[in-house]
Design an enzyme around this catalytic site. Sequence first.
Site, mmCIF file in Angstrom:
data_model
loop_
_atom_site.group_PDB
_atom_site.id
_atom_site.type_symbol
_atom_site.label_atom_id
_atom_site.label_comp_id
_atom_site.label_asym_id
_atom_site.label_seq_id
_atom_site.Cartn_x
_atom_site.Cartn_y
_atom_site.Cartn_z
ATOM 1 N N PHE A 141 28.207 29.447 18.006
ATOM 2 C CA PHE A 141 28.772 28.103 18.026
ATOM 3 C C PHE A 141 29.590 27.886 19.310
ATOM 4 O O PHE A 141 30.458 28.680 19.641
ATOM 5 C CB PHE A 141 29.663 27.895 16.802
ATOM 6 C CG PHE A 141 30.349 26.548 16.781
ATOM 7 C CD1 PHE A 141 29.614 25.378 16.658
ATOM 8 C CD2 PHE A 141 31.728 26.458 16.908
ATOM 9 C CE1 PHE A 141 30.246 24.136 16.648
ATOM 10 C CE2 PHE A 141 32.365 25.227 16.894
ATOM 11 C CZ PHE A 141 31.620 24.062 16.759
ATOM 12 N N GLN A 142 29.291 26.827 20.014
ATOM 13 C CA GLN A 142 29.952 26.433 21.266
ATOM 14 C C GLN A 142 29.837 27.504 22.354
ATOM 15 O O GLN A 142 30.740 27.674 23.159
ATOM 16 C CB GLN A 142 31.416 26.043 21.021
ATOM 17 C CG GLN A 142 31.536 24.763 20.199
ATOM 18 C CD GLN A 142 32.920 24.127 20.226
ATOM 19 O OE1 GLN A 142 33.915 24.823 20.366
ATOM 20 N NE2 GLN A 142 32.981 22.821 20.086
ATOM 21 N N MET A 151 28.277 -0.965 44.948
ATOM 22 C CA MET A 151 27.516 -0.374 46.043
ATOM 23 C C MET A 151 26.020 -0.371 45.731
ATOM 24 O O MET A 151 25.185 -0.597 46.626
ATOM 25 C CB MET A 151 27.988 1.058 46.323
ATOM 26 C CG MET A 151 27.392 1.656 47.584
ATOM 27 S SD MET A 151 27.784 0.711 49.094
ATOM 28 C CE MET A 151 29.320 1.501 49.574
ATOM 29 N N GLU A 155 37.765 16.912 29.316
ATOM 30 C CA GLU A 155 37.841 18.052 30.244
ATOM 31 C C GLU A 155 37.530 17.650 31.683
ATOM 32 O O GLU A 155 38.068 18.238 32.630
ATOM 33 C CB GLU A 155 36.886 19.158 29.785
ATOM 34 C CG GLU A 155 37.292 19.867 28.504
ATOM 35 C CD GLU A 155 36.785 19.160 27.250
ATOM 36 O OE1 GLU A 155 36.234 18.037 27.369
ATOM 37 O OE2 GLU A 155 36.925 19.730 26.149
ATOM 38 N N LYS A 192 36.841 35.486 23.819
ATOM 39 C CA LYS A 192 37.872 35.539 22.779
ATOM 40 C C LYS A 192 38.268 36.988 22.513
ATOM 41 O O LYS A 192 39.423 37.290 22.204
ATOM 42 C CB LYS A 192 37.340 34.871 21.509
ATOM 43 C CG LYS A 192 38.437 34.293 20.634
ATOM 44 C CD LYS A 192 37.876 33.316 19.614
ATOM 45 C CE LYS A 192 38.994 32.716 18.774
ATOM 46 N NZ LYS A 192 38.488 31.702 17.827
#
Length: 588
Positions: A118-119, A484, A56, A168
């Site tokens: 969940f999630q 760096m 993502e 949802k």
Amino acid sequence: MSQEWADTQITGAEAIIKTLECLGVTDIFGLPGGAILPAFDPLYDSKLNHILVRHEQGAGHAAQGYAIATGKVGCCIVTSGPGATNLVTAIADAAMDSVPMLCITGQVGAESIGTDAFQEADIVGITMPISKHSYLVTKAEDIPKVIAEAYYIASTGRPGPVLVDVTKTAQVGKLDFKWPVEVKVPGYKVVDYPSEKSIEKATIEMLSAKRPVFYIGGGAVKSKAYDQLRELVDVTGFPFVTTLPARGVLPDSHENNLGMTGMHGTVAAVASMQKCDLLISLGARFDDRVTGNLNYFAPEAKVIHVDIDPAEISKNRFADVEIIGDLKYVLPALSESFSKSVNHYGKQDLTAWFEYLNNLRKKYPLYYDKPLDGLLSPQQVIEKISDLSPESSIYVSGVGQHQMWSAQFIKHENPMSWISSCGLGTMGYGVPAGMGAKVGCPEKTVWVIDGDGCFQMTNQELATCALNNIPIKVALINNSSLGMVRQWQRLFYNERFSNTDLFTGTGTVQIPDFVKLTEAYGCVGLRCEKEEDIDTVIKQALEINDKPVVIDFRVTPDALVWPMVSAGVSNSDIKYSIDVWPLREEEE
């Protein structure tokens, strides 16, 4: 928003896709999951070109690269919980660099919010302080209006990322779809045109200045005010410097261009700001990487600050004259007012000012040393890529030494051809952002100048490029270290190189082998270890346009980025090399 729809009952998920189509979105980067799955079903039949990424974060950076290269809103769509939180870095990055981006995330059902389902993750709460705005949608009928508002907010005023989190419940609900929808955002007001009074005040200061300089920031790129900017520079004859995100907004070849300013800017650019009596900031935000220690920054200068975002005015440095507005409209007003005043009062003599600046340009040009260890010079590699590539090429960088060398040694002659993570400094930005730029501008050569550390964070998007015919070219500046950080360890930590060796270069175990890794992704892998092969391998990469190409350039780990202003010190302490302080010596 030209397409009109009669009342048609559809699902909220279908409304997401139809709304994007009605807004004119053509490309979107994303990754499905349970909470956004209803929206991916109508996506299957839509006109949208959805590009399935491998992570993502890649979707977010791709949307950023797409937005900067095209000037459009970059769009991405991912699922809830970890999918959404993986997008957070890209959202923060876009906010820091004012990149217009529309992020759509799935959310658990409305009835499950707050239950640790969940999630589930409170992505609206997470992103509120790092985005321009965040929405939570719980009803299907709100989807078209909210997405249209989000798109409008992302693309107007100071651009930025806007997140729309769609439950949802809303996706599976039904609505009567209507288009167009009315966009009204209470409290959101964009001021495009400057006040006459502020233009008059600025003109008086500009006419009386003996040592003026334009300080041009990324806002000039976002407003696409290139022609207006050139006109103002030509009318006034003032010198100018650009920030890192503004590279290319006016060509490097313009005689008044002193180069990039800031921590790794040119001596002339940094000195012009430090010694000026009038600093005219155009779409810049006085970032600490530009000002150095703010207490000692531009000590003799009055400041004219032009910005479309009122919150930026006098935030870091007090503005003697503030001008709020879009540079597209502010710059012509300044040009006209200045010209009229010059006709009446005459123009100041800037000869002595230019003699001082030109002497610095001549005495302290950008330079690099030939490596003593037999490996390649990273600056030479980047310079050669610029020399051999079409002038219209787009350059995207990762973050670190190679980013600064790219800003310095690429010939930046065109706007919207330089893409980098400037504010947040996100390693891993390069490959996915380059992918997005190539999707937006398929006719142009897109080079990603990446480091071996950055590349290992997001190189999985090469698979996305290979499968979707996105033939970017990646120049891997492989110094086998976190360059760096290593430079700072060399300069400030007595060369104690704690945890910066990556073991990817010549003379190490070479894990991973970048050529084999690249080939495993279905791309072309090349390697260059000798100076005499640099031109040949670059030309070889330029001739390959049906696959992504990665060149593993084996460069010295000992190269340093010069000039440099160390963090937290005055810009007057700029160092040209390890023992040379041009401005400090001048003052002594």
